[in-house]
Design a protein around this motif. Structure first.
Motif, PDB file in Angstrom:
ATOM      1  N   UNK A   1       0.713  -1.214   0.242  1.00 42.08           N
ATOM      2  CA  UNK A   1       0.048   0.171   0.002  1.00 42.08           C
ATOM      3  C   UNK A   1       0.839   1.326  -0.037  1.00 42.08           C
ATOM      4  N   UNK A   2       1.952   1.225   0.686  1.00 45.82           N
ATOM      5  CA  UNK A   2       2.879   2.317   0.920  1.00 45.82           C
ATOM      6  C   UNK A   2       3.494   2.635  -0.614  1.00 45.82           C
ATOM      7  N   UNK A   3       3.856   1.349  -1.124  1.00 49.51           N
ATOM      8  CA  UNK A   3       4.574   1.694  -2.491  1.00 49.51           C
ATOM      9  C   UNK A   3       3.488   2.106  -3.589  1.00 49.51           C
ATOM     10  N   UNK A   4       2.300   1.622  -3.736  1.00 52.99           N
ATOM     11  CA  UNK A   4       1.218   2.145  -4.372  1.00 52.99           C
ATOM     12  C   UNK A   4       0.967   3.604  -4.138  1.00 52.99           C
ATOM     13  N   UNK A   5       1.113   4.143  -2.899  1.00 47.30           N
ATOM     14  CA  UNK A   5       0.763   5.491  -2.832  1.00 47.30           C
ATOM     15  C   UNK A   5       1.797   6.184  -3.114  1.00 47.30           C
ATOM     16  N   UNK A   6       3.165   5.983  -2.993  1.00 49.47           N
ATOM     17  CA  UNK A   6       4.230   6.840  -3.401  1.00 49.47           C
ATOM     18  C   UNK A   6       4.063   6.765  -5.107  1.00 49.47           C
ATOM     19  N   UNK A   7       3.792   5.600  -5.573  1.00 49.38           N
ATOM     20  CA  UNK A   7       3.632   5.625  -7.045  1.00 49.38           C
ATOM     21  C   UNK A   7       2.631   6.434  -7.590  1.00 49.38           C
ATOM     22  N   UNK A   8       1.561   6.616  -6.889  1.00 49.34           N
ATOM     23  CA  UNK A   8       0.635   7.552  -7.419  1.00 49.34           C
ATOM     24  C   UNK A   8       0.901   9.095  -6.730  1.00 49.34           C
ATOM     25  N   UNK A   9       1.939   9.264  -5.976  1.00 49.84           N
ATOM     26  CA  UNK A   9       2.255  10.500  -5.651  1.00 49.84           C
ATOM     27  C   UNK A   9       1.124  11.145  -4.337  1.00 49.84           C
ATOM     28  N   UNK A  10       0.675   9.958  -3.970  1.00 47.94           N
ATOM     29  CA  UNK A  10      -0.348  10.418  -2.716  1.00 47.94           C
ATOM     30  C   UNK A  10       0.531  10.371  -1.460  1.00 47.94           C
ATOM     31  N   UNK A  11       1.293  11.332  -1.226  1.00 51.48           N
ATOM     32  CA  UNK A  11       2.263  11.443  -0.267  1.00 51.48           C
ATOM     33  C   UNK A  11       1.773  11.431   1.210  1.00 51.48           C
ATOM     34  N   UNK A  12       0.627  11.948   1.305  1.00 51.32           N
ATOM     35  CA  UNK A  12       0.080  11.795   2.582  1.00 51.32           C
ATOM     36  C   UNK A  12      -0.297  10.433   3.146  1.00 51.32           C
ATOM     37  N   UNK A  13      -1.150   9.839   1.971  1.00 52.25           N
ATOM     38  CA  UNK A  13      -1.309   8.340   2.435  1.00 52.25           C
ATOM     39  C   UNK A  13      -0.120   7.561   2.464  1.00 52.25           C
ATOM     40  N   UNK A  14       0.840   7.699   1.640  1.00 53.89           N
ATOM     41  CA  UNK A  14       2.299   6.950   1.806  1.00 53.89           C
ATOM     42  C   UNK A  14       2.954   7.144   3.239  1.00 53.89           C
ATOM     43  N   UNK A  15       2.717   8.735   3.735  1.00 54.66           N
ATOM     44  CA  UNK A  15       3.288   8.649   5.061  1.00 54.66           C
ATOM     45  C   UNK A  15       2.588   7.998   6.116  1.00 54.66           C
ATOM     46  N   UNK A  16       1.205   7.909   6.149  1.00 55.48           N
ATOM     47  CA  UNK A  16       0.245   7.362   7.191  1.00 55.48           C
ATOM     48  C   UNK A  16       0.507   5.955   6.720  1.00 55.48           C
ATOM     49  N   UNK A  17       0.644   5.365   5.530  1.00 55.96           N
ATOM     50  CA  UNK A  17       1.033   3.952   5.636  1.00 55.96           C
ATOM     51  C   UNK A  17       2.355   3.595   6.044  1.00 55.96           C
TER      52      UNK A  17
END
Length: 107
Positions: free
Chosen positions: A42-58
């Motif tokens: 989920x973190x990798x996907x969030x980073x790939x989608x440039x959803x950095x807030x989601x990536x940080x939470x994950x």
């Protein structure tokens, strides 16, 4: 003889409790370990989608899971060591109990 019998029963109960705690900790660790790859993906996907807030939470959830694994592993190791000590004590008490019974039977 009665004191040894009581100590044996008390130690057996403590050993059963320690073993049950080991099983609980093993299940808990397995659950966290099973969830970890999902969180990392989920973190990798969030980073790939440039959803950095989601990536940080994950990423925080991954860090929390890693910490839970480290803590749970240490607790499991400690509980196993305690269970091993109790098993050894129980074996010694059982041997002492058998010697006392044999001595009573021979008197």
């Amino acid at each position: 003889m009665q004191a040894v019998t009581q100590q044996t029963a008390r130690t057996a109960a403590q050993l059963a409790g320690a073993r049950a705690e080991c099983r609980r900790l093993e299940r808990s660790l397995a659950e966290v370990r099973a969830r970890l790859p999902e969180l990392e993906e989920a973190k990798r996907l969030a980073v790939a989608q440039r959803a950095f807030k989601d990536a940080a939470r994950t990423a925080a959830a991954v860090k929390e899971a890693d910490a839970a694994i480290a803590h749970g592993s240490a607790e499991l190791e400690s509980t196993r060591a305690h269970a091993d000590e109790l098993a050894l004590r129980l074996e010694r008490l059982s041997d002492e109990h058998a010697r006392l019974q044999a001595r009573l039977a021979s008197d």
